[in-house]
Write a protein that holds these residues in place. Structure first.
Motif, PDB file in Angstrom:
ATOM      1  N   ASN A 298       0.830  -1.211   0.000  1.00  0.00           N
ATOM      2  CA  ASN A 298       0.000   0.000   0.000  1.00  0.00           C
ATOM      3  C   ASN A 298       0.859   1.252   0.000  1.00  0.00           C
ATOM      4  OD1 ASN A 298      -2.233  -1.554   0.064  1.00  0.00           O
ATOM      5  ND2 ASN A 298      -2.519  -1.403   2.296  1.00  0.00           N
ATOM      6  N   GLN A 299       1.934   1.182   0.783  1.00  0.00           N
ATOM      7  CA  GLN A 299       2.830   2.329   0.893  1.00  0.00           C
ATOM      8  C   GLN A 299       3.423   2.677  -0.476  1.00  0.00           C
ATOM      9  OE1 GLN A 299       3.315   3.878   3.817  1.00  0.00           O
ATOM     10  NE2 GLN A 299       4.877   5.333   3.162  1.00  0.00           N
ATOM     11  N   ALA A 300       3.891   1.624  -1.181  1.00  0.00           N
ATOM     12  CA  ALA A 300       4.497   1.835  -2.494  1.00  0.00           C
ATOM     13  C   ALA A 300       3.441   2.359  -3.481  1.00  0.00           C
ATOM     14  CB  ALA A 300       5.111   0.545  -3.004  1.00  0.00           C
ATOM     15  N   MET A 301       2.251   1.801  -3.417  1.00  0.00           N
ATOM     16  CA  MET A 301       1.158   2.203  -4.319  1.00  0.00           C
ATOM     17  C   MET A 301       0.806   3.673  -4.106  1.00  0.00           C
ATOM     18  SD  MET A 301       0.257   0.280  -6.568  1.00  0.00           S
ATOM     19  CE  MET A 301      -0.933   0.327  -7.823  1.00  0.00           C
ATOM     20  N   LYS A 302       0.747   4.053  -2.838  1.00  0.00           N
ATOM     21  CA  LYS A 302       0.410   5.441  -2.488  1.00  0.00           C
ATOM     22  C   LYS A 302       1.423   6.408  -3.116  1.00  0.00           C
ATOM     23  CE  LYS A 302       0.680   7.442   1.752  1.00  0.00           C
ATOM     24  NZ  LYS A 302       0.788   7.246   3.190  1.00  0.00           N
ATOM     25  N   ILE A 303       2.696   6.035  -3.010  1.00  0.00           N
ATOM     26  CA  ILE A 303       3.754   6.904  -3.549  1.00  0.00           C
ATOM     27  C   ILE A 303       3.677   6.958  -5.078  1.00  0.00           C
ATOM     28  CG2 ILE A 303       6.258   7.226  -3.741  1.00  0.00           C
ATOM     29  CD1 ILE A 303       6.488   5.921  -0.929  1.00  0.00           C
ATOM     30  N   LEU A 304       3.490   5.771  -5.694  1.00  0.00           N
ATOM     31  CA  LEU A 304       3.413   5.735  -7.165  1.00  0.00           C
ATOM     32  C   LEU A 304       2.214   6.530  -7.679  1.00  0.00           C
ATOM     33  CD1 LEU A 304       4.303   2.048  -8.152  1.00  0.00           C
ATOM     34  CD2 LEU A 304       5.703   4.096  -8.486  1.00  0.00           C
ATOM     35  N   GLU A 305       1.095   6.384  -6.971  1.00  0.00           N
ATOM     36  CA  GLU A 305      -0.114   7.080  -7.407  1.00  0.00           C
ATOM     37  C   GLU A 305       0.049   8.595  -7.350  1.00  0.00           C
ATOM     38  OE1 GLU A 305      -3.221   5.180  -5.224  1.00  0.00           O
ATOM     39  OE2 GLU A 305      -3.403   3.614  -6.759  1.00  0.00           O
ATOM     40  N   ALA A 306       0.865   9.046  -6.409  1.00  0.00           N
ATOM     41  CA  ALA A 306       1.115  10.487  -6.300  1.00  0.00           C
ATOM     42  C   ALA A 306       2.131  10.957  -7.343  1.00  0.00           C
ATOM     43  CB  ALA A 306       1.606  10.819  -4.911  1.00  0.00           C
ATOM     44  N   GLY A 307       2.717   9.999  -8.099  1.00  0.00           N
ATOM     45  CA  GLY A 307       3.742  10.360  -9.080  1.00  0.00           C
ATOM     46  C   GLY A 307       5.128  10.419  -8.457  1.00  0.00           C
ATOM     47  N   GLY A 308       5.277   9.772  -7.312  1.00  0.00           N
ATOM     48  CA  GLY A 308       6.574   9.766  -6.629  1.00  0.00           C
ATOM     49  C   GLY A 308       6.498  10.500  -5.306  1.00  0.00           C
ATOM     50  N   ILE A 309       7.577  10.431  -4.548  1.00  0.00           N
ATOM     51  CA  ILE A 309       7.552  11.006  -3.190  1.00  0.00           C
ATOM     52  C   ILE A 309       7.614  12.534  -3.233  1.00  0.00           C
ATOM     53  CG2 ILE A 309      10.042  10.951  -2.689  1.00  0.00           C
ATOM     54  CD1 ILE A 309       8.084   9.443  -0.077  1.00  0.00           C
ATOM     55  N   LYS A 310       8.169  13.079  -4.308  1.00  0.00           N
ATOM     56  CA  LYS A 310       8.323  14.544  -4.329  1.00  0.00           C
ATOM     57  C   LYS A 310       6.973  15.266  -4.325  1.00  0.00           C
ATOM     58  CE  LYS A 310      12.828  14.410  -6.473  1.00  0.00           C
ATOM     59  NZ  LYS A 310      13.556  14.581  -7.725  1.00  0.00           N
TER      60      LYS A 310
END
Ligand code: SF4
Lengths: 176, 423
Positions: free
Chosen positions: A145-157
């Motif tokens: 979920n954590q990885a998905m959340k970051i990817l969905e936002a287009g990355g951590i930035k």
């Protein structure tokens, strides 16, 4: 977020470390395009210039082991790799790639089933990997979920940027 | 809970945490080395203005110490500007040494803390009972913004090391033996706790050598329960009060591997991967392996204890014509100590080339780069193709004593033979 990718693959072996993905003597470079031109130079210097449009990278076990250099995923992304599918990944490389918005699929056994130049379709939501030439369907692991959340936002930035704007964190000024 | 879990629980404001959970934990110290100017760029891209705490983060200029070219000089310049602008209390410029050596020397690595650095070998700080882990530039930029980072609580593997090593066998031989068994992906995403009677009596330098290389098995972090040696070291240096954590007696490891270190002999990691491990005697029994260069240095093999072993073997001898020995002290403090003890002089007289404290040629940036076809025997921690220069050079990893004995003989040699000859 785009969750479906289709493209021609290049296949690399087991334990491809970050020195092979991005050799140490290019580490002072900061321009992403220049960085990309040396991608996978430790495996074969001609990979970057010949990388297929919308291509995918398939690797064996422990892809990205070694150093924490973010140049490795920066090189892969800017070379045009839209996702990486491997038997397994090393930890820091995994975090770095997800942070930069590049999807990674853990799919045990994939590197033994495919050959350079074949085409794969990948659904990162379900982890399904289809080898187009043979029709074989493989099931990779779902992203956390954590990885998905970051990817969905287009990355951590972008994620952090939004958070910073919301929190309006007042940083501590000089304590000296 | 394991001590590692207790550290993560404490820093994330929880009573308990368990393997597999994702926690957001406060970082006690964040260190950025000079390969990571990207951290500064990512920091601004994310809307950063000032770092979260100017006493809890620092730059260490070690990979390009001093700068070999204009590009790296420019990178340093931009990092210095960031450090100045943020009034960073600590700053380690090109006169200090390798980050993992400099952090504990400066009292910034101590038991019970979370230390995150932009370098995979941050596992080194497990030697002090700290949670040390490496991240990339963008994760680091998030820490500089917020002072925290998300972690998956790792499963813990026990590597139990019992017994006493025989003469001529060093912590490096022990960790290479472990690596040969667990392999390069043996601990990916996991933590390694080194336990056993060997670890209980091991000094700070030996502990650092071993924890450093935990990452070569993919480990996220390493741990050793602090002993008196560690406490003496940190009590004299730590910049903050600290609390040693202890694992609960009922903690269950995910896996346990046992080693009797008394049966380990000099060990090599052969080209081209760290886990391609063989005993030295097996390698030489198949024929002489000629070497062109010896290298003593790095965050795993460049401390005073390492240089002392090389000096002991080489004192009063001269390396052969056409061979090279590069010695790179891990820090300025190490160099000073080695000078005081006379090791530097012994090594210079033996024909060694001394390079500035720092990473040197460990990652192929400068100061001892290898040409195609050259063979190097090195006390560093990686031998991937191209690690120290040409992808067609070959690197054997070994203890500093094996490096010294081998370059003296011009071929891979058991340090015990040379000691006997010398005595
Ligand atoms: S000495 Fe080598 S392994 Fe250690 S931080 Fe420097 S480059 Fe990395």
């Amino acid at each position: 977020m785009k969750s479906f990718f289709r493209g021609q693959i290049i296949v690399v072996g087991n334990n491809i470390d970050t020195d092979q993905i991005y050799p140490g003597h290019f580490l002072a470079l900061t321009d992403p395009k220049e960085i990309a031109s040396h991608c996978l130079a430790g495996v074969d210097e001609t990979i970057a210039e010949n990388f297929p449009k919308n291509g995918l990278v398939v690797a064996g076990k422990n892809f990205g082991c070694g150093s924490s250099r973010e140049h490795a995923p920066i090189a892969l992304i800017n070379m045009g790799a839209s996702a990486i599918i491997a038997d397994s990944f090393a930890r820091i490389f995994y975090r770095n790639s997800i942070n930069l918005g590049m999807p990674l699929i853990v799919c045990k056994g994939i590197s033994q089933r495919v050959a350079d130049g074949q085409n794969l379709s990948v659904d990162i939501k379900t982890g399904t990997v289809t080898i187009e030439e043979t029709g074989e369907i493989m099931h990779g692991e779902n992203l956390s979920n954590q990885a998905m959340k970051i990817l969905e936002a287009g990355g951590i930035k972008p994620l952090m940027k939004a958070r910073m704007a919301k929190l309006r964190v007042q940083p501590i000024d000089s304590k000296n | 809970m394991h001590a590692i879990e207790k550290i993560l629980a404490k820093n994330s404001g929880r009573k308990e945490v368990h393997a597999g959970e994702i926690v957001t934990a406060k970082v006690d110290f964040a260190e950025i080395n000079d390969l990571y100017l990207q951290t500064v760029y990512s920091f601004y891209e994310m809307g950063g203005e000032k770092v979260w705490d100017n006493e809890r983060c620092a730059f260490v200029f070690d990979h390009y110490a001093p700068t070999p070219d204009i590009k790296s000089a420019q990178n340093h310049k931009e990092m210095r500007e960031f450090a100045k602008k943020n009034y960073l209390k600590y700053h380690f410029d090109t006169n200090c040494g390798v980050c993992h050596q400099v952090m504990p020397e400066a009292g910034l690595a101590y038991p019970g803390m979370i230390l995150v650095a932009t370098d995979s070998h941050t596992t080194t700080h497990g030697a002090f009972g700290a949670f040390g882990t490496g991240v990339g530039a963008t994760d680091m930029a998030s820490i500089l913004l917020t002072g925290e980072l998300w972690f998956r609580v790792p499963e813990v593997i026990e590597v139990r090391l019992d017994g006493t090593t025989s003469q001529g066998v060093y912590p490096k031989d022990v960790i290479l033996t472990v690596l040969g068994k667990l392999k390069a992906d043996g601990a990916v995403y996991k933590a390694i706790d080194f336990t056993g009677s060997y670890v209980d009596q091991l000094n700070v330098a030996g502990r650092m050598t071993i924890c450093n290389m935990a990452v070569e098995m993919g480990a996220k972090t390493a741990y050793m329960q602090p002993n008196q040696d560690v406490l003496d070291y940190v009590n004299a240096r730590a910049v903050r009060p600290f609390e040693v954590q202890y694992s609960d007696p009922d903690f269950e490891y995910e896996e346990s591997h046992q080693f009797d270190v008394s049966i380990i002999g000099p060990t090599l990691s052969c080209p081209d991967s760290v886990d391609n491990v063989a005993t030295l005697s097996d390698v030489v029994s198949q024929g002489d392996v000629e070497v062109d260069q010896g290298y003593v240095g790095s965050c795993t093999g460049g401390r005073t204890e390492d240089i002392a072993e090389a000096a002991r073997i080489l004192k009063g001898h001269r390396i052969p014509k056409y061979k090279k020995l590069i010695v790179v002290p891990a820090s300025a403090e190490v160099m000073e100590e080695c000078m005081e003890k006379g090791y530097m002089k012994d090594l210079i007289l033996a024909g060694a080339t001394i390079a500035t404290p720092g990473c040197g040629a460990c990652l192929g940036a400068h100061q001892g780069i290898l040409a195609a076809g050259e063979v190097c025997i090195s006390s560093t921690n990686r031998n991937f193709p191209g690690r120290m220069g040409s992808t067609e050079a070959k690197i054997y990893l070994a203890s500093p004593a094996t490096v010294a004995a081998s370059i003296l003989a011009g071929k891979i040699t058991d340090p015990r033979e040379v000691v006997e000859v010398g005595q």
